[in-house]
Design a protein around this motif. Structure first.
Motif, mmCIF file in Angstrom:
data_model
loop_
_atom_site.group_PDB
_atom_site.id
_atom_site.type_symbol
_atom_site.label_atom_id
_atom_site.label_comp_id
_atom_site.label_asym_id
_atom_site.label_seq_id
_atom_site.Cartn_x
_atom_site.Cartn_y
_atom_site.Cartn_z
ATOM 1 N N MET A 123 23.992 1.213 -45.235
ATOM 2 C CA MET A 123 23.693 0.681 -43.913
ATOM 3 C C MET A 123 24.446 1.481 -42.863
ATOM 4 S SD MET A 123 23.608 -3.204 -42.685
ATOM 5 C CE MET A 123 25.240 -3.767 -42.378
ATOM 6 N N TYR A 137 17.930 2.059 -50.350
ATOM 7 C CA TYR A 137 18.537 1.543 -49.126
ATOM 8 C C TYR A 137 18.564 2.593 -48.031
ATOM 9 C CZ TYR A 137 19.915 -2.615 -51.636
ATOM 10 O OH TYR A 137 19.888 -3.774 -52.339
ATOM 11 N N LEU A 196 15.289 2.664 -46.295
ATOM 12 C CA LEU A 196 15.128 1.425 -45.543
ATOM 13 C C LEU A 196 15.890 1.485 -44.220
ATOM 14 C CD1 LEU A 196 13.987 -1.406 -45.673
ATOM 15 C CD2 LEU A 196 16.148 -2.145 -46.646
ATOM 16 N N PHE A 197 17.147 1.950 -44.280
ATOM 17 C CA PHE A 197 17.948 1.908 -43.058
ATOM 18 C C PHE A 197 17.594 3.020 -42.094
ATOM 19 C CE2 PHE A 197 20.707 -0.828 -45.669
ATOM 20 C CZ PHE A 197 20.638 -1.924 -44.834
ATOM 21 N N LEU A 229 14.651 1.486 -40.349
ATOM 22 C CA LEU A 229 15.072 0.400 -39.449
ATOM 23 C C LEU A 229 15.714 0.953 -38.187
ATOM 24 C CD1 LEU A 229 16.731 -2.583 -41.321
ATOM 25 C CD2 LEU A 229 14.818 -2.598 -39.756
ATOM 26 N N PRO A 258 19.004 -6.992 -38.319
ATOM 27 C CA PRO A 258 17.962 -7.061 -39.339
ATOM 28 C C PRO A 258 18.514 -6.647 -40.693
ATOM 29 C CG PRO A 258 17.231 -5.735 -37.490
ATOM 30 C CD PRO A 258 18.621 -6.135 -37.188
ATOM 31 N N GLY A 259 19.513 -5.744 -40.670
ATOM 32 C CA GLY A 259 20.162 -5.343 -41.913
ATOM 33 C C GLY A 259 20.759 -6.545 -42.627
ATOM 34 N N VAL A 280 18.131 -8.337 -44.263
ATOM 35 C CA VAL A 280 17.756 -7.671 -45.510
ATOM 36 C C VAL A 280 18.729 -8.052 -46.623
ATOM 37 C CG1 VAL A 280 17.536 -5.441 -46.653
ATOM 38 C CG2 VAL A 280 16.644 -5.742 -44.348
ATOM 39 N N TRP A 288 17.786 -11.304 -47.894
ATOM 40 C CA TRP A 288 16.565 -11.159 -48.672
ATOM 41 C C TRP A 288 16.855 -10.582 -50.043
ATOM 42 C CZ3 TRP A 288 11.803 -12.424 -49.598
ATOM 43 C CH2 TRP A 288 10.963 -11.563 -50.298
ATOM 44 N N GLU A 289 17.662 -9.518 -50.064
ATOM 45 C CA GLU A 289 17.978 -8.864 -51.320
ATOM 46 C C GLU A 289 18.754 -9.799 -52.234
ATOM 47 O OE1 GLU A 289 17.352 -5.703 -52.436
ATOM 48 O OE2 GLU A 289 16.038 -5.339 -50.742
ATOM 49 N N HIS A 343 16.080 -12.892 -53.247
ATOM 50 C CA HIS A 343 14.689 -12.623 -53.613
ATOM 51 C C HIS A 343 14.262 -13.262 -54.935
ATOM 52 C CE1 HIS A 343 16.496 -9.353 -55.959
ATOM 53 N NE2 HIS A 343 15.464 -9.504 -56.728
ATOM 54 N N SER A 401 11.462 -6.035 -52.933
ATOM 55 C CA SER A 401 12.903 -5.981 -52.765
ATOM 56 C C SER A 401 13.458 -4.854 -53.619
ATOM 57 C CB SER A 401 13.492 -7.321 -53.174
ATOM 58 O OG SER A 401 14.609 -7.124 -53.968
#
Ligand SMILES: Nc1ncnc2c1ncn2[C@@H]1O[C@H](COP(=O)(O)OP(=O)(O)O)[C@@H](O)[C@H]1O
Ligand SMILES: [Mg+2]
Lengths: 287, 294, 314
Positions: A94, A185, A188-189, A192, A202-203, A206, A209-210, A213, A224
């Motif tokens: 991140m 990741y 993803l970042f 984002l 939002p991280g 996530v 969520w991770e 899930h 995920s």
């Protein structure tokens, strides 16, 4: 058919050599930043913290006098899944990958890249690869050291476990999962950070969520990153308490599916990032 | 210059009282925050659990509604200190997210636009600046934690009667105390981290790191070194301990593992240390320094 | 006249949300030195960002030497842009800054070193080239950024307020450099908020105000156009029709029309002094009762004054 043909021409005539040169230039600049700047010190701390702990443990109980291999293997597995995968690599990626572009915007230097004759897609790829190399280096090194210290302090017994037992295979799996985690990741970042001004919030979503899930329907679970990674971890964790939620795999997927699944997911996210950056404008308003 | 030619006059009209000036900082921070539609929506969402709680209270106290819904509520579903503790714990985390979204931006904007220098060269001290910012967080957190808590308490007292309120009078103290404990820790820590790193994104990441990454480290610490003291790095855990003590929750029924918990004194010591370190950081880093070469 | 050696704006508008950046700009810029002149916030930077793809037009299209601004690979081999952002990648020295950007362009190491030295020499910064940019003064930073933008020998050079923060010596040197580059056949586009600062070296100027291009062309033409810009004067009086007919016969009066409320005459004249004399005479002769005489377009006039006049002020 025609599209296929034009794609073929494109691939044949594209200035690959030129792109490679530029890619390397981007990566050199980025790697220097990632490794050498004073601000990067946090990643050293995050990545190497468990090594310190295990080092302390090794000193505390020399030759495994006060512990046994089975227990320590379990602990290492727990640390890998709960600390490295869920937190360390997550936060590390991140920080690293959102900073790739957001950092340039904060420091008002992104336009230098945008004013160079570099395709913006190439920029995304270059930065992403540099971030990958950094993340894999730090976390790979950290896991390697953790592993070495953990079994090293058992002396000959540890050596036997690693080289004649399942140890080496576990290390390989850990490494492989680490690389995959960074791939996932990271993409993803990067994406984002190109969409949202403050991608950390939002991280956090996530992260939630991770973490949760497994309680969702299996269709959603596949979206995920942790879903794929958990399946590849070599030593299963005993589910206990709240952990049960995170460790039970509802519907196992074979590695032959998990690895390409994750790669496809990451590539899709990266392609999205490339599309976003084409439309990006420079405006360094204080955000 | 001849005196009679001097036409320039400094302002000598009325001034607002000095004690109220911190309000300017707070007011502008608020107006910036609620300009963001997402933030406003999110603030609204923070009240959703409270509405559910109210609905729950009504259902529990109304046999008629229970009949209509076709359910029967046993005495196991009593509303008691544990219920309040858990509801407000959830609300506290809502407030945490609000504060995480609000604080770093609130500070980083002042740094990025060189506003801090302007604030501090007016008759506004660092302390007043801080009080202004803290009051923003305090208002946000109060609005989602102890204020709805007290309202719910009043409502429950109303519905229950039979001396429930008298027996649970201490809950008023618990609600207010826990609310302000949360406000103190959150506002000091978040402001300190935001002032320290100055960049909104980095500060947000750091805050999340302290609250989520550090606990992971703490658990790893415990597992590897076979101890329980690693938990002093686990701020949510420590706060939860204190929380349940404030609400007089029986440790056997709280949702923290009963075995191997840290002693209370160490929990309070940790929180105090965190606050002191934050205050020290603020004192060190909240300065109007600037190097600009012309 | 092909568009392949021009920078062409076709009906370009750019809005930042509700805020107007530039509106309906049509321009075709040939080679040589072109100055964008206008007060702060008039849209100079926006125009430059548009032609380098840092901003995208809300409407209209732009091409630079026939290239689309969406194709950075081709475009930026030809274009150098020195932005108004006074910021640098962290921790670089002046030399690294220029060298890195050359490497990024895919230029081989040896050539990159040679070009970097050449560019830094051109802005007279070689002595300090190996010091950290963070320690530079404002003028030095300005010049190293200039070096970075010319290092790869662009054919289009876009410079946003390149004279800001320079001392008179450096200013003169920079101006000489721009002139030389213009003579070499580059498109040099300079923005400034004072015309006299750049008019001597400009082959053409573009005057901007509130997002609109208000005058454009070769410097003398623009100067005259502005000087000859008729002044509007509103005269409120008792017999507007009579006054209008008397005024209309004069040379310097371009236009005299009845004000929309019928209570006055709106006069456009090229010579205000002459007009006032005439007005006095007519009023006396015809026995007209005057209510008010006032310039009707102070804003535009003061703007032109600002752009063209103000010889000594900066
Ligand atoms: N990123 C932006 N967001 C919103 N408004 C902007 C932005 N950039 C410029 N503007 C607005 O567009 C107008 C033109 O600005 P600019 O092109 O910077 O003018 P100049 O360079 O001539 O001073 C101004 O009103 C300015 O406020
Ligand atoms: Mg400008």
């Amino acid at each position: 058919m025609k599209q296929l043909e034009s794609l073929r021409t494109f691939l044949r005539e594209a200035p690959w050599h030129f792109w490679t040169t530029q890619l390397i230039a981007v990566m050199q600049i980025e790697l220097k930043k990632n490794f050498l700047r004073r601000r990067s010190i946090w990643i050293y701390l995050v990545a190497l913290a468990p090594v310190l702990l295990i080092g302390a443990h090794a000193i505390d109980s020399p030759m495994g006098r006060r512990c046994n291999i089975e227990e320590d293997t379990r602990i290492l597995a727990g640390i890998f899944q709960l600390f490295y995968l869920r937190l360390g690599i997550f936060f590390g990626c991140m920080g690293l990958f959102t900073w790739l572009f957001r950092g340039e915007i904060v420091e008002k230097s992104l336009h230098y890249y945008f004013l160079a004759p570099v395709r913006r897609e190439l920029l995304v790829v270059g930065k992403y690869l540099a971030g990958m190399m950094t993340a894999v280096f730090f976390f790979g090194l950290s896991i390697f050291l953790s592993f070495a210290l953990m079994y090293g302090h058992f002396g000959p017994a540890g050596k036997a476990y690693v080289f004649s037992g399942p140890g080496l295979g576990q290390l390989m799996s850990y490494m492989g999962v680490t690389v995959l985690a960074c791939v996932g990741y990271g993409s993803l970042f990067v994406a984002l950070s190109l969409v949202i001004k403050n991608p950390i919030l939002p991280g956090a979503a996530v992260l939630v969520w991770e973490t949760f899930h497994p309680v969702f329907p299996s269709m959603l679970q596949k979206l995920s990153i942790m879903f794929y990674l958990r399946q590849l971890c070599p030593v299963p964790l005993q589910p206990e308490g709240l952990l049960a939620l995170f460790t039970v795999i509802a519907e196992p997927v074979s590695p032959w599916l998990a690895v390409p699944g994750l790669l496809v997911l990451s590539t899709a996210i990266l392609v999205f990032a490339c599309m976003r950056i084409r439309k990006m404008e420079i405006s360094y308003l204080a955000d | 210059m001849a005196v009679y030619k001097r036409t320039y006059k400094t302002y000598d009209g009325p001034l607002t009282p000095a004690w109220s000036r911190f309000g300017v900082v707070a007011r502008y921070s608020f107006s910036t925050l609620f300009k963001s539609r997402i933030f406003t929506i999110f603030t609204m969402l923070c009240f959703v659990p409270v509405f559910f709680a109210i609905a729950w209270m009504y259902v529990i106290h109304s046999p008629l509604v229970q009949q209509m819904l076709g359910v029967r509520m046993g005495s196991a579903l009593q509303i008691n200190n544990q219920w309040f503790s858990q509801l407000l714990w959830a609300q506290a985390w809502m407030g945490f997210m609000l504060a995480t979204a609000a604080t770093p931006g609130m500070v980083s904007r002042d740094f990025a636009n060189h506003a801090l220098q302007l604030y501090l060269c007016r008759p506004l001290s660092r302390l007043e600046y801080l009080v202004g910012k803290i009051s923003v967080i305090a208002v946000l957190l109060s609005a989602v934690t102890w204020i709805p808590g007290l309202l719910l308490f009043a409502l429950q007292a109303q519905l229950e009667s039979h001396g429930w309120a008298w027996d649970h009078l201490y809950l008023i103290g618990s609600i207010v105390l826990s609310g302000w404990l949360w406000i103190a820790v959150i506002s000091l820590l978040m402001l300190a981290l935001s002032v320290w790193v100055k960049w909104r994104i980095a500060a947000t990441g750091l805050i999340l790191g302290v609250f989520f990454l550090m606990p992971g480290f703490a658990e790893a610490f415990n597992a590897i070194l076979r101890t329980k003291w690693g938990r002093v790095f686990n701020l949510p855990y420590v706060l939860n301990l204190i929380w349940e003590q404030i609400y007089r929750v029986d440790p056997r029924f709280g949702h923290i593992n009963y075995i191997n918990r840290l002693p209370m004194w160490s929990a309070w010591a940790t929180v105090l240390t965190v606050c002191l370190i934050s205050a020290w950081l603020l004192n060190q880093k909240l300065k109007a320094r600037e190097v600009e070469r012309g | 006249m092909t568009t392949n050696n021009r920078i062409v704006f076709e009906n370009v508008s750019k809005f930042y949300g509700e805020v107007l950046g530039v509106n309906r700009v049509n321009l075709s810029v040939p080679s040589g030195v072109t100055s964008l002149v206008g007060p702060n916030g008039s849209g100079k930077t926006t125009l430059m960002n548009l032609m380098t793809g840092l901003a995208r037009p809300t409407q209209g299209s732009i091409s630079v030497l026939g290239l689309s601004v969406d194709d950075p690979e081709e475009l930026f081999r030809r274009v150098g842009y020195c932005t108004q952002f006074d910021s640098f990648p962290k921790g670089v020295t002046g030399y690294e800054f220029v060298y890195q950007s050359l490497k990024l362009r895919g230029i081989a190491t040896n050539d990159a070193h040679r070009l970097a030295k050449e560019a830094i020499d051109r802005v007279n910064l070689w002595e300090v080239a190996h010091r950290k940019v963070a320690g530079y003064s404002k003028g030095m930073r300005q010049r190293i950024r200039l070096a970075q933008s010319i290092a790869h020998h662009p054919t289009v050079l876009v410079l946003d307020e390149p004279l800001n923060g320079l001392d008179p010596m450096a200013r003169a040197e920079s101006i000489a450099l721009f002139e030389a580059l213009g003579k070499e056949g580059l498109h040099v586009i300079i923005s400034s908020h004072v015309l006299h600062e750049v008019d001597k070296i400009s082959d053409q100027v573009v005057l901007m105000s509130y997002g609109y291009v208000i005058a454009e062309g070769e410097i003398h033409g623009v100067r005259n156009e502005v000087k000859e810009h008729p002044m509007q004067i509103l005269v409120r009086c008792s017999q507007p029709n009579l006054l209008a007919s008397r005024l209309f016969s004069q040379d310097h009066v371009v236009e005299a029309k009845l004000n929309h409320d019928g209570q006055g005459v709106l006069v456009r004249t090229l010579d205000a002094g002459e007009f006032y004399l005439l007005l006095n005479r007519v009023v006396l002769e015809e026995d007209i009762a005057l209510e008010a005489v006032a310039p009707a377009d102070d804003d535009v006039n003061s703007l032109y004054q600002y752009l063209i006049g103000g010889g000594g002020k900066v």
